[in-house]
Design an enzyme around this catalytic site. Structure first.
Site, short mmCIF file in Angstrom:
data_model
loop_
_atom_site.label_atom_id
_atom_site.label_comp_id
_atom_site.label_asym_id
_atom_site.label_seq_id
_atom_site.Cartn_x
_atom_site.Cartn_y
_atom_site.Cartn_z
N ASP A 88 -61.10 32.67 -49.86
CA ASP A 88 -61.73 31.50 -49.23
C ASP A 88 -61.37 30.22 -49.98
O ASP A 88 -61.68 29.13 -49.51
CB ASP A 88 -63.25 31.66 -49.19
CG ASP A 88 -63.84 31.85 -50.57
OD1 ASP A 88 -63.46 32.84 -51.23
OD2 ASP A 88 -64.65 31.01 -51.00
N ASN A 89 -60.73 30.36 -51.13
CA ASN A 89 -60.33 29.19 -51.90
C ASN A 89 -58.82 28.99 -51.89
O ASN A 89 -58.28 28.32 -52.76
CB ASN A 89 -60.83 29.30 -53.34
CG ASN A 89 -62.34 29.23 -53.43
OD1 ASN A 89 -63.00 28.70 -52.53
ND2 ASN A 89 -62.89 29.78 -54.49
N GLY A 108 -68.83 31.07 -45.48
CA GLY A 108 -69.07 29.76 -44.85
C GLY A 108 -69.61 28.75 -45.84
O GLY A 108 -69.91 29.07 -46.99
N ASP A 152 -79.22 27.20 -53.46
CA ASP A 152 -80.16 26.12 -53.12
C ASP A 152 -79.53 25.02 -52.28
O ASP A 152 -80.21 24.10 -51.83
CB ASP A 152 -80.75 25.52 -54.40
CG ASP A 152 -79.70 24.89 -55.30
OD1 ASP A 152 -78.50 24.89 -54.92
OD2 ASP A 152 -80.06 24.40 -56.38
N GLY A 153 -78.21 25.10 -52.07
CA GLY A 153 -77.55 24.10 -51.22
C GLY A 153 -77.15 22.83 -51.94
O GLY A 153 -76.56 21.94 -51.35
N ASP A 170 -61.09 23.61 -54.27
CA ASP A 170 -62.25 24.21 -54.92
C ASP A 170 -62.14 24.25 -56.44
O ASP A 170 -61.74 25.24 -57.04
CB ASP A 170 -62.54 25.61 -54.35
CG ASP A 170 -64.04 25.81 -54.25
OD1 ASP A 170 -64.75 25.28 -55.10
OD2 ASP A 170 -64.50 26.50 -53.32
N ARG A 205 -58.72 27.96 -44.49
CA ARG A 205 -58.45 28.80 -45.65
C ARG A 205 -57.94 30.14 -45.17
O ARG A 205 -58.13 30.49 -44.00
CB ARG A 205 -59.74 29.06 -46.42
CG ARG A 205 -60.56 27.84 -46.72
CD ARG A 205 -62.03 28.07 -46.39
NE ARG A 205 -62.79 26.81 -46.49
CZ ARG A 205 -63.29 26.33 -47.60
NH1 ARG A 205 -63.21 27.02 -48.70
NH2 ARG A 205 -63.90 25.18 -47.61
N LYS A 227 -69.85 18.10 -50.44
CA LYS A 227 -70.26 19.27 -51.22
C LYS A 227 -71.57 18.92 -51.92
O LYS A 227 -71.64 17.88 -52.59
CB LYS A 227 -69.17 19.59 -52.25
CG LYS A 227 -69.25 20.95 -52.88
CD LYS A 227 -67.88 21.25 -53.48
CE LYS A 227 -67.84 22.47 -54.36
NZ LYS A 227 -66.46 22.75 -54.77
N ARG A 270 -65.17 14.87 -50.44
CA ARG A 270 -63.82 15.39 -50.65
C ARG A 270 -62.94 15.03 -49.46
O ARG A 270 -63.40 15.00 -48.32
CB ARG A 270 -63.93 16.91 -50.78
CG ARG A 270 -62.64 17.63 -50.95
CD ARG A 270 -62.89 18.99 -51.57
NE ARG A 270 -63.30 19.97 -50.57
CZ ARG A 270 -63.70 21.20 -50.88
NH1 ARG A 270 -63.77 21.60 -52.13
NH2 ARG A 270 -64.03 22.04 -49.94
P1 AMP Z 1 -67.25 28.79 -54.29
O1 AMP Z 1 -67.33 29.75 -55.42
O2 AMP Z 1 -67.59 27.37 -54.64
O3 AMP Z 1 -65.98 28.89 -53.53
O4 AMP Z 1 -68.44 29.21 -53.29
C1 AMP Z 1 -68.49 30.47 -52.68
C2 AMP Z 1 -69.55 30.48 -51.61
O5 AMP Z 1 -70.85 30.27 -52.17
C3 AMP Z 1 -69.40 29.44 -50.54
O6 AMP Z 1 -69.82 30.03 -49.33
C4 AMP Z 1 -70.33 28.35 -50.99
O7 AMP Z 1 -70.75 27.53 -49.92
C5 AMP Z 1 -71.48 29.15 -51.57
N1 AMP Z 1 -72.27 28.43 -52.58
C6 AMP Z 1 -71.91 28.15 -53.87
N2 AMP Z 1 -72.90 27.49 -54.52
C7 AMP Z 1 -73.92 27.34 -53.63
C8 AMP Z 1 -75.24 26.75 -53.69
N3 AMP Z 1 -75.70 26.16 -54.80
N4 AMP Z 1 -75.97 26.78 -52.56
C9 AMP Z 1 -75.53 27.38 -51.45
N5 AMP Z 1 -74.33 27.95 -51.33
C10 AMP Z 1 -73.52 27.94 -52.40
MG MG Z 2 -65.02 27.95 -52.17
#
Ligand code: AMP
Ligand code: MG
Length: 497
Positions: A254-255, A92, A127-128, A264, A185, A115, A178
């Site tokens: 998921d991507n 998620g 950290d979000g 992504d 996905r 994002k 975005r």
């Molecule tokens: P991604 O590799 O960008 O496709 O991210 C994979 C998962 O990690 C997704 O669920 C993102 O929302 C989560 N995620 C990536 N970076 C962070 C972050 N800094 N804080 C919280 N969730 C993250």
């Molecule tokens: Mg992703």
């Protein structure tokens, strides 16, 4: 008392309405000092949004999700996925929000997505937040892909948050806005399947058909038609990536979108020297997502989609426990990926070589493979070579020498190319598909480093150059050249950005 002006942006919440099980209502985090770094004005206009309004304090509230427009309902999306081959049942949006969707003047519907907008319950250890560099990176890479004619999510804006993000070092924080045809996905379908709720799985598929593949609705078996449509869209997409040397870097399920858009832009990068074993992502220890593996990985991801859809793929779309028939059908349907990909790849390479599409595969397949062998042997710059070949098609072979291809073999190959092409090699057509300007890794790095230090000028120039990738312009020589060998040897991209 003065009334607070409110935004005129209107956002629907189609996804949350139709698939509430895949969403969680959530709010963006408040920001200390938001500042608009870059706004994609032409995209804003295409969406029917007013750039001046987006630049206002109210507009900034919309773009950061901190003041959503009236009636909007931001949500974090739930999905699952296979990350580097391993099943993760609950991922998620950990740091992202679907702000809502809107209908552009063209009639097309688009998602607005944030994002870096703060932690959600799916953040796990994260950290979000996101840093300025990686969000500008997604902006420039995705806009370059769009200019290259490759289906992709777009970037509407990057807003600096004024907060500090802690990575290896303290970095300025940012939010990317975005724009996408949709955010379904393969991992969304996997999530629905894993709930065991076939009615939900059916609604996810119905949503995907209505939004992304509407002709499937008219098929005798709409869900089979949906699967075939996604397979076909991905075969086309991967062929387009390969034809420009794009390495996605993290092709987890998921991507991978159901729409067929590239999504992504984390650790992605473009090839310089042609070598199928190239990958740049620091977290991809085994090179699972190397350039040359992308077609096989796409097929692997689509197999996961087929598995997730099995209850819908039996002979009768209404009967969900006809799994043997479903497996047999899905296995067959998946094999079409290879044929579709090879056909799309051949079409792309014929175009790159200026050859008519009617030339037979017997003649052209060896020509293509021999050329790629030459490029690999000489570690030739992929983009630069095809541009030099475009010049050669107009009679100027000079640019070809010095690129590193073994000279004798290259001359032999050029002779074959001209023989196969007879009088029909089309230099103008070649110039329209072989870019001069791609987001070179060192130039992207240079632009992001400057932006992180507060100077946006190199970034703005780079985005402008890449907006028109096929037309060579004076004074931009350095944007057409690969990095020097030292830079290329050490270059890495980072996820967890
Ligand atoms: P991604 O590799 O960008 O496709 O991210 C994979 C998962 O990690 C997704 O669920 C993102 O929302 C989560 N995620 C990536 N970076 C962070 C972050 N800094 N804080 C919280 N969730 C993250
Ligand atoms: Mg992703």
């Amino acid at each position: 008392m003065t009334s607070t002006p409110t935004s005129t942006v209107q956002l629907a919440h189609t996804f949350a309405d139709e698939l509430p099980e895949l969403t969680l209502d959530w709010q963006a985090a408040e920001l200390p000092a938001p500042e608009l770094l870059v706004l994609n004005e032409s995209l804003a206009r295409q969406l029917g949004l007013d750039p001046a309004e987006l630049r206002s304090p109210e507009g900034l509230g919309v773009l950061t999700g901190t003041r959503p427009p009236p009636g909007a309902r931001p949500v974090a999306q739930l999905y699952a996925g296979h990350q580097f081959g391993s099943w993760n049942p609950r991922m998620g949006d950990g740091r992202a929000l679907l702000l809502g969707d809107l209908t552009a003047p063209s009639g097309a519907r688009f998602d607005l997505h944030l994002k870096g907008s703060g932690r959600t319950p799916f953040a796990r250890g994260g950290d979000g937040y996101a840093a300025v560099g990686p969000m500008l990176r997604e902006y420039v890479l995705s806009e370059s892909m769009a200019a290259l004619g490759i289906p992709t999510t777009r970037a509407l804006a990057v807003v600096a948050t004024g907060a500090v993000v802690r990575r290896e070092r303290a970095l300025p924080g940012a939010i990317l806005v975005r724009v996408a045809a949709g955010h379904l996905r393969v991992g969304s379908v996997e999530y629905a399947r894993a709930t065991g709720d076939v009615a939900l799985l059916r609604r996810v598929a119905d949503h995907a058909i209505a939004r992304h593949h509407p002709t499937a609705a008219d098929a005798a078996h709409p869900y089979r038609a949906l699967f075939e449509a996604v397979v076909a869209a991905q075969a086309q997409l991967i062929a387009q990536w390969m034809a420009v040397g794009f390495i996605h870097g993290v092709m987890n399920t998921d991507n991978m979108t159901l729409s067929g858009e590239t999504i992504d832009y984390g650790p992605c990068a473009f090839l310089d020297a042609y070598d199928p074993t190239t990958w740049f992502s620091s977290i991809d220890e085994l090179g699972r997502y190397a350039y040359g593996r992308q077609p096989a990985i796409a097929e692997w991801d689509l197999a996961r989609l087929g598995e997730a859809m099995l209850p819908l793929l039996g002979d009768d779309p209404e009967v969900s426990d006809d799994l043997d028939t479903a497996v047999a059908w899905a296995t067959g349907a998946l094999t079409s990926f290879g044929a579709l990909y090879r056909a799309a790849r051949r079409a792309r390479y014929l175009a790159k070589l200026g050859l008519p599409q009617a030339v037979t595969a017997d003649e052209t397949d060896p020509l293509i493979e021999q050329l790629l062998t030459l490029l690999k042997q000489g570690r030739v710059d992929f983009t630069g070579f095809f541009r030099a070949l475009t010049a050669a098609a107009s009679g100027d072979d000079a640019m070809l020498s010095g690129l590193g291809a073994p000279e004798v073999e290259l001359q032999t190959w050029l002779g074959q190319w001209r023989r196969v092409g007879a009088d029909s090699i089309d230099a103008a057509a070649m110039a329209a598909v072989n870019p001069v300007y791609i987001p070179r890794n060192h130039l992207v790095q240079e632009a992001l480093d400057a932006a992180t230090a507060g100077d946006l000028a190199p970034f703005t120039t780079l985005v402008d150059v890449l907006r028109d990738p096929f037309v060579e312009r004076p004074g931009l020589d350095r944007y057409a050249l690969p990095a020097d060998a030292d830079f290329a040897a050490d270059f890495q991209t980072f996820c967890g950005t």
